[in-house]
Design an enzyme around this catalytic site. Structure first.
Site, short mmCIF file in Angstrom:
data_model
loop_
_atom_site.label_atom_id
_atom_site.label_comp_id
_atom_site.label_asym_id
_atom_site.label_seq_id
_atom_site.Cartn_x
_atom_site.Cartn_y
_atom_site.Cartn_z
CG PHE A 1 -8.51 -5.40 3.99
CD1 PHE A 1 -9.64 -4.73 3.54
CD2 PHE A 1 -8.20 -6.64 3.43
CE1 PHE A 1 -10.46 -5.29 2.56
CE2 PHE A 1 -9.02 -7.20 2.45
CZ PHE A 1 -10.15 -6.53 2.02
CB ALA B 1 -5.81 7.82 6.46
CD GLU C 1 -9.22 3.88 7.22
OE1 GLU C 1 -9.16 5.06 6.85
OE2 GLU C 1 -8.49 3.39 8.08
CG PHE D 1 -4.63 3.83 11.27
CD1 PHE D 1 -3.78 3.09 10.48
CD2 PHE D 1 -4.08 4.81 12.09
CE1 PHE D 1 -2.41 3.32 10.49
CE2 PHE D 1 -2.70 5.04 12.11
CZ PHE D 1 -1.87 4.29 11.31
NE ARG E 1 -7.22 7.80 11.69
CZ ARG E 1 -8.00 8.65 11.03
NH1 ARG E 1 -9.31 8.56 11.13
NH2 ARG E 1 -7.49 9.60 10.27
NE ARG F 1 -12.75 -1.22 4.84
CZ ARG F 1 -13.37 -1.93 3.91
NH1 ARG F 1 -13.34 -3.24 3.96
NH2 ARG F 1 -14.00 -1.34 2.93
CD GLU G 1 -0.93 2.50 6.54
OE1 GLU G 1 -2.05 2.01 6.79
OE2 GLU G 1 -0.51 3.53 7.09
CD GLN H 1 -2.80 -0.96 2.56
OE1 GLN H 1 -2.79 -1.94 3.27
NE2 GLN H 1 -3.45 0.14 2.90
N1 MTE Z 1 -11.41 -2.34 -0.03
C1 MTE Z 1 -10.91 -3.44 -0.61
N2 MTE Z 1 -11.66 -4.09 -1.52
N3 MTE Z 1 -9.67 -3.91 -0.28
C2 MTE Z 1 -8.89 -3.29 0.65
O1 MTE Z 1 -7.77 -3.73 0.92
N4 MTE Z 1 -8.69 -1.42 2.25
C3 MTE Z 1 -9.42 -0.47 3.09
C4 MTE Z 1 -10.40 0.34 2.25
N5 MTE Z 1 -11.20 -0.53 1.42
C5 MTE Z 1 -9.41 -2.12 1.29
C6 MTE Z 1 -10.68 -1.66 0.90
C7 MTE Z 1 -8.56 0.47 3.81
S1 MTE Z 1 -7.84 -0.03 5.24
C8 MTE Z 1 -8.35 1.75 3.36
S2 MTE Z 1 -7.42 2.84 4.25
C9 MTE Z 1 -8.91 2.23 2.09
O2 MTE Z 1 -9.66 1.22 1.42
C10 MTE Z 1 -7.75 2.69 1.21
O3 MTE Z 1 -8.15 3.09 -0.03
P1 MTE Z 1 -8.80 4.53 -0.35
O4 MTE Z 1 -8.04 5.55 0.42
O5 MTE Z 1 -8.63 4.66 -1.80
O6 MTE Z 1 -10.23 4.45 0.10
MO1 MOS Z 2 -6.18 1.69 5.94
S1 MOS Z 2 -6.04 0.85 7.80
O1 MOS Z 2 -5.67 3.25 6.55
O2 MOS Z 2 -4.78 1.07 5.20
#
Ligand code: MTE
Ligand code: MOS
Length: 787
Positions: free
Chosen positions: A242, A524, A732, A358, A324, A356, A246, A211
């Site tokens: 998820f 985030a 998230e 955090f 957070r 997700r 990171e 990520q």
């Molecule tokens: N959705 C899917 N399908 N797969 C993922 O790994 N990660 C989540 C969320 N949705 C995730 C997901 C997390 S932890 C975050 S921080 C955000 O997606 C990151 O992407 P964005 O900032 O583009 O929303």
């Molecule tokens: Mo999402 S826990 O901020 O990668």
């Protein structure tokens, strides 16, 4: 309510690509198996070596000697990587407390060396033949053990506002409790993977399931003793991240890169599920103690709490996760007097990481647990108690940030109460329960308020690189990564809209650090806000250069040129040009057709020392209503119906957002009701072992756990001013909508007792935990739940 449909959007040209309901850009590839993931690349290369870890199966020990002779002599074993091979700094993390080849085993299954083999089998056999001599040391496994031993790491922040003592003096009722909540395994479908190669000049190329490609690059540079410019990291896509990708991909990429550098051959490193689950950090479990004061009309006037995050063996992201958690303990509620202390337990377990939300979910869960428990003791329904404490316009959070649109929380709550038919169903459920001694139904509604932006202000920046080719086709690069959340789809929609082109005219290239440097993690939930801002900025730069070209061709003022649907028009003329004609002309006039874009979120500030500031650009709001049915004999339950109303601003990609809401809710429900990480804490050989290291013992939601009736809607007329095309982050926040399933289970368990029984419930609320709650309720006549 808008449901799987687009609607007219405030500041966007009509008929634009933003706001359209389209599938994920890789949907066909995902379902046909054509999509390429990191570990699909090695078979396309020759001479690839395979890496396998030497894991030591004890929770805490000093390594005395690693004897590699027997392993090295095995056929197919090419190289055994140990600390002696590291040319740079032997550490896989940014805090530099995470030795890559450790001399101390800090968790059960800690890898202390890696074997490279001609085949995966040879590497595995080699790893089994490496002999590690060690002296076992005492291990700390739970937050409670860590508290008793004073085993903490990192800073110990305090979030405070008002005067806690006068708050308690004002209170008519004071409750207190202790609450432990479990962590969560990411269970991304694609386990951690990287693939490293070296070119003729010694430059390193790494394809990583990460990520955070820029930080993968930094850590590889740190370990190899190279500069960042000598390392390129690419991420095609992830099979889920998820938060688990990171930080954790970095040290694995460093192992692969080190192997490639030493052998001059490509190195493939992919963890199998058991390795991934035993070695990789998870969502932090938390321990909490709390005292809360309420007035007799149900207003919370004081909260005093201590949150202890179970950090595992190194610090990693635990400090920002804890920050957070503290900044979300209020969830959607105004707490005038509050003091929340945070600390991070150092335990001999995997080093826990982003997941997700955090830390937000953990902080909010503490508050929701308090409200769910005390409502009956205040003579209120849980719904009444919650809504009486919502932020009112003008009130600020404990860290001093205003809560813009706080009325949106109330509006969502009221709208969902109506659309979910809450009151009528409440009455039906009470009636059902009155005549059903062994099967009880429960109903609950819970709110979500979640701050968007990285707490650390510097991370709120992004870059992009947009090329327009002579034929008018467009290629975009941006610094965000795709993990299934649909970021790339949204970026294509943003670029097409910004350039006034149909979607098919725009292509997207894989995320690479040599295209867009110094990126922040895609985390985030800020991926779209930040990268969308940067992509739009790059596109606007190009249009600013094309406008004078078109103006001359059309005979109008450059300000009066309009780009829409592949056509270029001018105000005051009937003439129109195609996009291609303008691009072609611009090229021959030697106008640059490529631009970098940059975005940073304005107006943020955060003081980590005082825990005060305005760290968030805005808040995402939502609410969920969940109805469950619990079997009193076994504690088993089903979700009969789930209704969600969630605020995504003006959706850039409505179908993607619905998918994020559904997926987030289900993942949250898994965390709160099914998924239980069990470490062997008994004093015997095997102490510290994760006893749930695979899908047979660790239960994630599957079809049979889906709500029987699942209704998801987005809040309408929700334009977010100042965010890309009026949209809001969605990644998230929906996870925390799942608090409603836990509270519905509490409600159902309470129905087994006398009216007004307070119910304590473990987290996760597995069928076993629900069974014990029901048992406590049944025998509670003489046993008050709270002191
Ligand atoms: N959705 C899917 N399908 N797969 C993922 O790994 N990660 C989540 C969320 N949705 C995730 C997901 C997390 S932890 C975050 S921080 C955000 O997606 C990151 O992407 P964005 O900032 O583009 O929303
Ligand atoms: Mo999402 S826990 O901020 O990668």
């Amino acid at each position: 309510m808008s449901y799987y449909q687009t609607r007219p959007l405030a500041d966007i040209p009509r008929d634009s690509e933003v706001g359209k309901t389209i599938p994920h850009e890789s949907a066909i590839e995902h379902v046909t198996g054509r999509a390429l993931y990191t570990d699909d690349l090695p078979p396309r290369h020759t001479g690839v070596l395979h890496a396998w870890p030497v894991q030591v199966n004890v929770a805490h020990a000093r390594v005395e000697e690693i004897r590699t002779g027997a392993a090295a002599a095995l056929p197919g074993v090419v190289k055994i990587l140990t600390s002696e091979d590291v040319p740079g700094f032997n550490d896989g993390g940014i805090k530099r407390d995470q030795p890559l080849f450790p001399s101390e085993v800090c968790m059960y299954g800690h890898p202390v060396a890696w074997v490279l083999g001609e085949t995966e089998d040879a590497a595995r056999k080699g790893a089994e033949a490496v002999e590690v001599d060690f002296t076992e040391l005492p291990a700390i496994l739970t937050p409670k053990e860590a508290i008793a031993a004073g085993s903490f790491q990192g800073s110990q922040p305090v979030l405070a506002r008002g005067d806690i003592e006068s708050g308690f003096a004002e209170a008519d009722h004071v409750f207190e409790g202790e609450f432990e909540l479990g962590g969560q395994e990411h269970f991304y479908l694609e386990t951690q993977a990287s693939f490293a190669m070296v070119d003729e000049a010694g430059q390193i190329f790494i394809q990583s399931s990460t990520q955070h490609p820029s930080e993968t690059q930094d850590i590889v540079a740190q370990v190899l003793g190279l500069s960042a410019s000598e390392i390129t990291v690419q991420c095609l896509r992830m099979g889920g991240g998820f938060g688990g990708k990171e930080m954790q991909p970095h040290w694995l990429a460093a192992v692969a890169a080190l192997g490639a550098r030493l052998t001059n051959r490509p190195v493939r490193l992919r963890l199998n599920r058991m390795q991934d689950m035993t070695m990789i950090g998870k969502r932090h479990g938390f321990h909490s103690t709390w005292r809360a004061g309420f007035t007799s009309d149900g207003k919370i006037v004081a909260l005093d709490a201590t949150l202890t995050a179970d950090g595992g063996w190194s610090l990693e992201l635990s400090e920002p996760v804890l920050a957070r958690a503290l900044c979300h303990i209020d969830n959607a509620y105004y707490v005038p007097n509050l003091q929340v202390a945070g600390r991070i337990a150092k335990t001999h377990k995997t080093s826990q990481t982003a997941f997700r939300g955090f830390g937000g979910p953990q902080g909010m869960l503490v508050m929701e647990d308090i409200l769910g428990q005390v409502a009956p003791q205040l003579g209120l329904t849980a719904k009444e108690l919650r809504e009486r404490n919502f932020y009112q316009v003008g009130q600020t959070t404990p860290y001093g940030q205003e809560v813009p649109q706080s009325d949106r929380m109330t509006n969502i709550w009221e709208e969902l109460t109506v659309t979910s038919d809450y009151d009528a169903r409440r009455a039906q459920i009470d009636e059902f329960n009155a005549s059903s001694p062994h099967i009880k139904r429960g109903l609950a509604i819970t709110p979500v308020k979640f701050g968007i932006s990285f707490n650390l202000t510097a991370f709120n920046q992004a870059g992009a690189l947009v090329h327009v080719y002579k034929d008018g086709s467009v290629l975009i690069n941006h610094g965000g990564t795709e993990m299934g959340q649909g970021l790339h789809t949204k970026m294509l929609q943003v670029a097409a809209t910004a350039l006034g082109l149909p979607l098919q005219r725009v292509r997207l290239a894989p995320t690479r650090t040599d295209k867009v440097p110094n990126t922040s993690a895609t985390a985030a939930s800020t991926g779209t806000d930040l990268n969308g801002g940067a992509v739009k900025n790059a596109c606007e730069k190009i249009l600013t250069r094309l406008a004078p070209v078109a103006a001359t061709m059309l005979g109008v003022n450059p300000d009066d040129v309009r780009f829409a649907r592949g056509h270029v028009t001018g105000l005051g003329t009937d003439h129109s040009l195609t996009w291609e004609e303008v691009v072609h002309a611009a090229y021959f006039q030697r106008v640059s057709l490529s631009a970098t874009g940059f975005y940073r979120t304005e107006g943020l500030h955060w003081d980590a020392a005082t825990f005060q500031g305005s760290p968030f650009k805005y808040f995402a709001y939502g609410a969920a209503v969940v109805e469950v049915e619990v079997n009193g004999f076994s504690g088993e339950y089903v979700s009969r119906r789930v209704d969600i109303l969630h605020d995504v601003g003006d959706a850039i990609s409505p179908l993607i957002d619905i998918g994020q809401i559904e997926g987030g809710y289900i993942q949250g429900a898994g965390w709160l009701t099914l998924e239980e990480l069990v470490w062997d804490t008994a004093d015997r050989p095997g102490r510290g072992r994760l006893t749930t290291p695979g899908p047979s013992t660790y239960k994630i939601p599957s079809f049979s756990e889906m709500p029987h009736d699942f209704r998801v809607a987005t809040y309408s007329q929700a334009t977010e001013p100042g965010s890309v095309y009026g949209s809001k982050a969605v990644g998230e926040p929906p996870l925390m909508l799942a608090f409603a399933v836990r509270e519905a289970l509490r409600d159902a368990a309470g129905a087994f007792g006398r009216p007004g029984t307070s119910v304590t419930l473990a987290s996760p609320a597995t069928p076993e935990a629900v069974f014990w709650s029901v048992q406590r309720v049944r025998t509670s006549a003489a046993e008050p739940a709270l002191a």
